[in-house]
Design an enzyme around this catalytic site. Structure first.
Site, PDB file in Angstrom:
ATOM      1  N   ASP A   1       0.799  -1.243   0.000  1.00 31.00           N
ATOM      2  CA  ASP A   1       0.000   0.000   0.000  1.00 31.00           C
ATOM      3  C   ASP A   1       0.824   1.280   0.000  1.00 31.00           C
ATOM      4  O   ASP A   1       0.488   2.218   0.727  1.00 31.00           O
ATOM      5  CB  ASP A   1      -0.969  -0.007   1.196  1.00 31.00           C
ATOM      6  CG  ASP A   1      -1.982  -1.129   1.116  1.00 31.00           C
ATOM      7  OD1 ASP A   1      -1.874  -1.987   0.228  1.00 31.00           O
ATOM      8  OD2 ASP A   1      -2.883  -1.159   1.980  1.00 31.00           O
TER       9      ASP A   1
ATOM     10  N   ASP B   1      -4.536  -0.981  -1.896  1.00 33.82           N
ATOM     11  CA  ASP B   1      -5.844  -0.825  -1.265  1.00 33.82           C
ATOM     12  C   ASP B   1      -6.775  -0.234  -2.335  1.00 33.82           C
ATOM     13  O   ASP B   1      -6.416   0.766  -2.979  1.00 33.82           O
ATOM     14  CB  ASP B   1      -5.676   0.136  -0.068  1.00 33.82           C
ATOM     15  CG  ASP B   1      -6.636  -0.121   1.069  1.00 33.82           C
ATOM     16  OD1 ASP B   1      -6.943  -1.307   1.345  1.00 33.82           O
ATOM     17  OD2 ASP B   1      -7.072   0.868   1.720  1.00 33.82           O
TER      18      ASP B   1
ATOM     19  N   HIS C   1     -17.507   2.195   0.141  1.00 38.80           N
ATOM     20  CA  HIS C   1     -16.945   1.129   0.992  1.00 38.80           C
ATOM     21  C   HIS C   1     -17.350   1.278   2.455  1.00 38.80           C
ATOM     22  O   HIS C   1     -17.385   2.389   2.998  1.00 38.80           O
ATOM     23  CB  HIS C   1     -15.407   1.131   0.881  1.00 38.80           C
ATOM     24  CG  HIS C   1     -14.782  -0.096   1.442  1.00 38.80           C
ATOM     25  ND1 HIS C   1     -14.017  -0.092   2.594  1.00 38.80           N
ATOM     26  CD2 HIS C   1     -14.860  -1.386   1.038  1.00 38.80           C
ATOM     27  CE1 HIS C   1     -13.617  -1.330   2.849  1.00 38.80           C
ATOM     28  NE2 HIS C   1     -14.114  -2.132   1.918  1.00 38.80           N
TER      29      HIS C   1
ATOM     30  N   HIS D   1     -10.740   6.924   1.341  1.00 41.35           N
ATOM     31  CA  HIS D   1      -9.357   6.770   0.862  1.00 41.35           C
ATOM     32  C   HIS D   1      -9.260   5.662  -0.194  1.00 41.35           C
ATOM     33  O   HIS D   1     -10.082   4.751  -0.226  1.00 41.35           O
ATOM     34  CB  HIS D   1      -8.405   6.434   2.027  1.00 41.35           C
ATOM     35  CG  HIS D   1      -8.658   5.076   2.622  1.00 41.35           C
ATOM     36  ND1 HIS D   1      -9.666   4.827   3.518  1.00 41.35           N
ATOM     37  CD2 HIS D   1      -8.051   3.881   2.423  1.00 41.35           C
ATOM     38  CE1 HIS D   1      -9.674   3.553   3.837  1.00 41.35           C
ATOM     39  NE2 HIS D   1      -8.702   2.941   3.189  1.00 41.35           N
TER      40      HIS D   1
ATOM     41  N   LYS E   1      -6.970  -5.191  -2.943  1.00 36.06           N
ATOM     42  CA  LYS E   1      -7.740  -5.698  -1.800  1.00 36.06           C
ATOM     43  C   LYS E   1      -8.694  -4.620  -1.314  1.00 36.06           C
ATOM     44  O   LYS E   1      -8.470  -3.434  -1.549  1.00 36.06           O
ATOM     45  CB  LYS E   1      -6.793  -6.131  -0.680  1.00 36.06           C
ATOM     46  CG  LYS E   1      -5.951  -4.989  -0.162  1.00 36.06           C
ATOM     47  CD  LYS E   1      -4.929  -5.439   0.858  1.00 36.06           C
ATOM     48  CE  LYS E   1      -4.133  -4.269   1.362  1.00 36.06           C
ATOM     49  NZ  LYS E   1      -4.935  -3.219   2.035  1.00 36.06           N
TER      50      LYS E   1
ATOM     51  N   CYS F   1      -2.222  -3.026   7.497  1.00 38.54           N
ATOM     52  CA  CYS F   1      -1.962  -3.926   6.366  1.00 38.54           C
ATOM     53  C   CYS F   1      -0.741  -4.811   6.607  1.00 38.54           C
ATOM     54  O   CYS F   1      -0.778  -6.020   6.369  1.00 38.54           O
ATOM     55  CB  CYS F   1      -1.784  -3.105   5.098  1.00 38.54           C
ATOM     56  SG  CYS F   1      -1.593  -4.117   3.646  1.00 38.54           S
TER      57      CYS F   1
HETATM   58  C1  VGL Z   1      -4.945   0.307   5.594  1.00 42.14           C
HETATM   59  C2  VGL Z   1      -6.339   1.552   6.888  1.00 42.14           C
HETATM   60  C3  VGL Z   1      -7.319   1.481   5.930  1.00 42.14           C
HETATM   61  C4  VGL Z   1      -3.614  -0.335   5.422  1.00 42.14           C
HETATM   62  C5  VGL Z   1      -5.909   0.206   4.628  1.00 42.14           C
HETATM   63  O1  VGL Z   1      -3.352  -0.778   4.301  1.00 42.14           O
HETATM   64  O2  VGL Z   1      -2.835  -0.396   6.388  1.00 42.14           O
HETATM   65  N1  VGL Z   1      -5.167   0.968   6.721  1.00 42.14           N
HETATM   66  N2  VGL Z   1      -7.081   0.813   4.792  1.00 42.14           N
HETATM   67 ZN    ZN Z   2      -8.432   0.899   3.182  1.00 44.19          ZN
END
Ligand code: VGL
Ligand code: ZN
Length: 205
Positions: free
Chosen positions: A11, A49, A55, A84, A109, A154
């Site tokens: 990410d 992400d 979502h 996001h 994902k 993540c």
């Molecule tokens: C993530 C918060 C929301 C991550 C993804 O990839 O760590 N954190 N979406």
């Molecule tokens: Zn996310």
């Protein structure tokens, strides 16, 4: 690095970097470290992400709720986030400075509207696979080195799932940065240690 090892770069997307919608403090500092590391691995896989605009993890979907609060969903506790990494947006794109053209796959994902997915292996319902474990097994990759954003979501969830799926798993700590909300970083460190995931530094690679 051994041909049966993979660097999993998680990410490194504009929304998680300074100026992004869910900026991870000092998230940009991982970029040069990841670039250096990636050059040393025979196998590199990225995660991205990749949320639909509606979502379930977006606080804006839950009237009266604010980002970083938690709610209970059928699959467990869900942290609510700012909007996001929406599919196709600039925020969901990889950081321009990420120099990993040799990456062999991008695992997207979080694309199911009703389920989050921090982990690159299993969605937050803990049953829906992303397919990554199968790809690694089919390719004979046995060791997973995790880096990127964010350490406490993540990266940690992916590392825990990789370890329990039977891969020897490492987290390269200086190649990660954390969000750290509600004690999440301390909890992640504790869970990783308890699971036997090894925390290492990039200078040991
Ligand atoms: C993530 C918060 C929301 C991550 C993804 O990839 O760590 N954190 N979406
Ligand atoms: Zn996310």
């Amino acid at each position: 690095m051994n041909t049966d090892s993979v660097l999993l770069v998680m990410d490194v997307q504009n929304d998680f970097l300074p100026g992004g919608r869910l900026a991870v403090p000092q998230g940009d500092q991982v970029v040069p470290v990841v670039n250096r590391l990636a050059a040393r691995f025979a196998n590199v896989i990225l995660t991205q992400d990749w949320h639909p605009a509606n979502h379930i993890s977006f606080a804006s979907r839950h009237p009266g709720r604010k980002p970083f609060e938690t709610i209970e969903l059928a699959y467990g506790t869900q942290v609510l986030w700012p909007y996001h990494c929406v599919q196709g947006s600039h925020g969901a794109a990889f950081h321009d400075g990420l120099a990993v053209d040799q990456a062999q796959a991008v695992i997207r994902k979080g694309y199911h509207a009703h389920t989050d997915s921090y982990s690159a292996l299993l969605e937050a319902d803990r049953v829906t696979p992303t397919g990554l474990a199968g790809m690694l097994r089919e390719r004979g990759l046995r060791r997973v080195y995790c880096c990127g954003l964010a350490t406490d979501f993540c990266v940690a969830w992916s590392a825990l799932d990789a370890q329990s799926a039977g891969f020897e798993t490492f987290v390269i700590e200086d190649a990660c940065r954390a969000i750290d909300t509600g004690g999440s970083l301390a909890a992640a460190r504790r869970d990783l240690a308890a699971a036997g995931v090894r925390l290492i530094s990039s200078d040991r690679i």
